[in-house]
Design a protein around this motif. Structure first.
Motif, mmCIF file in Angstrom:
data_model
loop_
_atom_site.group_PDB
_atom_site.id
_atom_site.type_symbol
_atom_site.label_atom_id
_atom_site.label_comp_id
_atom_site.label_asym_id
_atom_site.label_seq_id
_atom_site.Cartn_x
_atom_site.Cartn_y
_atom_site.Cartn_z
ATOM 1 N N ARG A 80 -8.979 -6.548 -3.956
ATOM 2 C CA ARG A 80 -9.205 -5.278 -3.256
ATOM 3 C C ARG A 80 -10.653 -5.141 -2.825
ATOM 4 N N ALA A 130 -8.784 0.819 1.041
ATOM 5 C CA ALA A 130 -7.916 -0.360 1.015
ATOM 6 C C ALA A 130 -6.899 -0.317 2.152
ATOM 7 N N TYR A 157 0.803 -1.225 0.000
ATOM 8 C CA TYR A 157 0.000 0.000 0.000
ATOM 9 C C TYR A 157 0.840 1.280 0.000
#
Ligand SMILES: Nc1ncnc2c1ncn2[C@@H]1O[C@H](COP(=O)(O)OP(=O)(O)O)[C@@H](O)[C@H]1O
Ligand SMILES: Nc1ncnc2c1ncn2[C@@H]1O[C@H](COP(=O)(O)OP(=O)(O)O)[C@@H](O)[C@H]1O
Ligand SMILES: [Mg+2]
Ligand SMILES: [Mg+2]
Ligand SMILES: [Mg+2]
Ligand SMILES: [Mg+2]
Ligand SMILES: [Mg+2]
Lengths: 433, 433
Positions: free
Chosen positions: B401, B213, B187
């Protein structure tokens, strides 16, 4: 401290024992012949001696291999004193303002020698029963909980160190005790349960068939067993604080282990609410305790709000400093990360919502067990008139049950307070406006 | 096994080493001069030798003090082999049908000598890539997960013993690795991230600004750190199973620790889904793999349903037998308790709903990291055509996701499957009907 094997202290034996500890002897001053000791333990479990000398005093707490109030027929590991010493030390590091100092800790003797909290320090529960307000209480308790619970969580501690800490602080026997007396026994006809009878017979029996209550208690038990969120005190009721108008001190973390943060926060709120519900049993037309009750509810509000905001502030500061906690990594949630500030704010809201729901659930469970389980609270149990006592207990029981079952449905602390006030207004006497 | 100090084995040194172990020598039969050894490790981390003699074979797995695929510049504690040995032994006790036997385990040498899973046993991932169906797979994996995860949870084990087990199975270094590579690095622009470039540049960069996310990944990381639910394998992908048409065997639990059940269940489902999304990269008009893909989705369904029902059945049987697990105490949820049966059914529904949401969340996180993180899967990465590969990976990434972020919004396993099929139908090529 190096010592021989274990022996139980008493008011005589404690004097040569502390004389053998030079650092402690120096605090007391003078010579052992000038010292005096007194056993003052009012808890259920251990022995506590105050030893005073010409210069100062210390407290000596010893864990015998059984539960004090029951006797040798209920054995309990002396390891509990180790957990207590380590928690006192860890928490004092994070909040020296509200945790007494450990001077010595002697594993073989199962003894902690600690800072003496001299009068006018009094056990908070006793102060509340007497109707004494503590202006610093809410702020101090909020700060203590925010500092110690944040500071031992994986929000603040690198996860590798956190995992080692969790493994080291396993406190099996004490946790098993909690599991049984809080989450299981109140919901069936367990041997040591008791309640004000016959007034609360039906209410107690109803719990045994209350599926929602059993489910909630069992789910909270799962959290208690599985959720290793921070080094919690484990027994943070109003008997675990000693207070004056200027000082708030946490004692007695012998149930400490890595568990859910809401267990501690809930314990404190539950015991403030138990005191709130007890007040009609102590009031009269001449002294309705109305202002005092309002102050108690303000403590409930201010402790939650203060805890919440300080916990979040510590967290934000930690992320801004780049760590070292591993949950919510600064790389994703820090000011330099794309959208980091907004993501952090959202994360904090969701995290605190979880702590909030846990807090209400555990608070409810702790109220229930103090009415129908093995160990009650003096605030309610010492109300002299049995009918008045039962009315106060019945209100607290119903409210606790609804708090536990409905823990996900409260809008905020003001909603909790409003519902507590409504639960008190059940149309029965005693009720002092 | 008593041995001197550690030395690294090789195909030559492993022979006198196993000769020093009488129980192992007996399995091999004959004399050392008749034995042959071959290093077959295809994993990233350790060295694995097959040693064969006239009578039989064994596998010798050794952990060196660094990560194999990187070398000495990435040190890694050899303690991992201890966690692996203890998990293999614990899980084999609960499910001897699906876990190889440990013959010897040598802490100083960081070696496990275990049952040889002879050909036609093949790593499941490789079998799936070749388009081989395994009729026993879903049933065996479901049974393995139900037996090992239920059997090591506090539903089955008294909480005192459970707490000791949790403390003993701390696997800090391996857990830290997981935390970094699964929940954090994908991320942000972490050093070792890679993806099919330039095709997936935008998709990878979008993740760095994807607040939902990041939040989901961070919340799953919190569960990974805090939720001590059962002794999980910790790396239960399709490279951790060896299969034939008649046999399904779990290997390589070196990441084992007490963590969330959904982490294991999710790992398996994620890797089946990654294989599903890879199929268009391997198919052609002549062999569309349509039937195979349908079979893979049936495995996803049957593993979840089989796991769920067997887990619940084991739990019900345990409560009926009166324990000894401490969560959901028989005194409240057993047949003799008032309303016990209904309460147990409700408890099981809620508990499995939690496992379900965790499963989907972890499955999604594991899909994401296999597309944009440090360690990918052969099913996708070995697709020769880069454009085709990127299309397959892009679908898996988006689906992963959405699974992670939307983990609380799926109606059931059929809903997951329908959405996976929809994610595949994105209008791009390759797509083989
Ligand atoms: N540091 C201290 N200073 C003064 N009094 C103390 C101190 N610690 C304990 N006490 C007194 O001893 C009592 C019992 O101590 P506590 O630690 O709560 O023991 P227990 O574990 O048996 O409940 C307290 O209620 C308080 O009155
Ligand atoms: N018990 C076994 N029998 C046969 N082959 C095995 C066995 N254990 C491992 N292998 C082979 O060795 C490879 C690497 O083993 P693994 O335990 O996954 O090591 P790593 O921890 O390095 O991933 C496996 O992919 C498999 O091919
Ligand atoms: Mg006490
Ligand atoms: Mg105590
Ligand atoms: Mg492997
Ligand atoms: Mg945990
Ligand atoms: Mg491995």
């Amino acid at each position: 401290v190096v010592s021989g094997s274990f022996y139980p202290l008493d008011e005589t034996a404690v004097l040569p024992y502390v004389a053998s500890l030079p650092a402690v002897a120096a605090i007391l001053g003078g010579s052992p012949s000038e010292w005096a000791a007194k056993e003052v333990g009012d808890g259920n479990i251990n022995f506590v001696y105050i030893v005073e000398g010409p210069k100062g005093g210390v407290v000596v707490k010893q864990a015998l291999p059984f539960v004090r109030c029951v006797g040798e027929s209920w054995p309990l590991t002396q390891d509990r004193i180790k957990g207590e010493a380590e928690a006192l030390i860890a928490h004092r590091k994070l909040d020296p303002d509200h945790v007494p100092e450990v001077y010595e800790w002697d594993e073989k003797m199962a003894v902690i020698v600690m800072q003496y909290l001299a009068p006018p320090h009094i056990i908070l529960r006793r102060g509340l029963m007497a109707g004494t307000r503590y202006p610093r209480l809410a702020g101090d308790v909020a700060a203590l909980m925010a500092r110690t619970l944040f500071g031992t969580s994986a929000l603040a501690v690198p996860s590798a160190e956190f995992r080692e800490n969790v493994g080291r602080a396993v406190n099996t026997a004490m946790c098993s005790l909690t599991e049984q007396v809080i989450f299981t026994d109140p919901y069936f006809k367990a041997e040591h349960n008791h309640h004000t009878s016959p007034q609360l017979d039906a209410a107690a029996a109803a719990l045994y068939e209350d599926t929602e209550a059993k489910l909630a208690a069992a789910e909270l038990k799962v959290l208690f067993i599985e959720k290793t969120q921070a080094l919690i005190h484990g027994d943070l009721h109003t008997g675990s604080f000693m207070c004056t108008q200027d000082s708030t001190q946490m004692i007695d973390p012998e149930f400490a282990y890595y568990g859910p943060i809401g267990f501690d926060v809930g314990a404190f709120l539950a015991n403030m609410l138990l005191s709130f519900f007890s007040m009609d049993g102590w009031a009269g037309e001449a002294d309705t305790r109305a202002d005092f009750r309002a102050w108690e509810l303000s403590v409930v509000r201010d402790v939650w709000e203060g805890f919440r905001s300080q916990f979040v502030a510590l967290w934000s500061a930690r992320v801004a400093a780049g760590g070292p906690g591993d949950e919510y990594a600064p790389a994703l949630f820090g000011g330099e990360a794309a959208g980091g500030a907004a993501a952090l704010a959202a994360a904090q809201d969701r995290y605190m919502q979880g702590v909030w729901e846990d807090t209400l659930g555990f608070a409810g469970a702790k109220m229930v067990r103090r009415i129908v389980g093995i160990a009650h609270v003096a605030d309610l149990d010492e109300i002299p008139d049995a009918d008045a006592r039962a009315v106060c207990q019945g209100r607290a029981l119903k409210f606790g049950r609804d708090l536990m079952v409905g823990r996900r449905g409260f809008k905020g602390i003001d909603d909790v307070i409003a519902r507590a006030e409504a639960a008190r207004s059940d149309g029965n006497k005693p009720f002092f406006a």
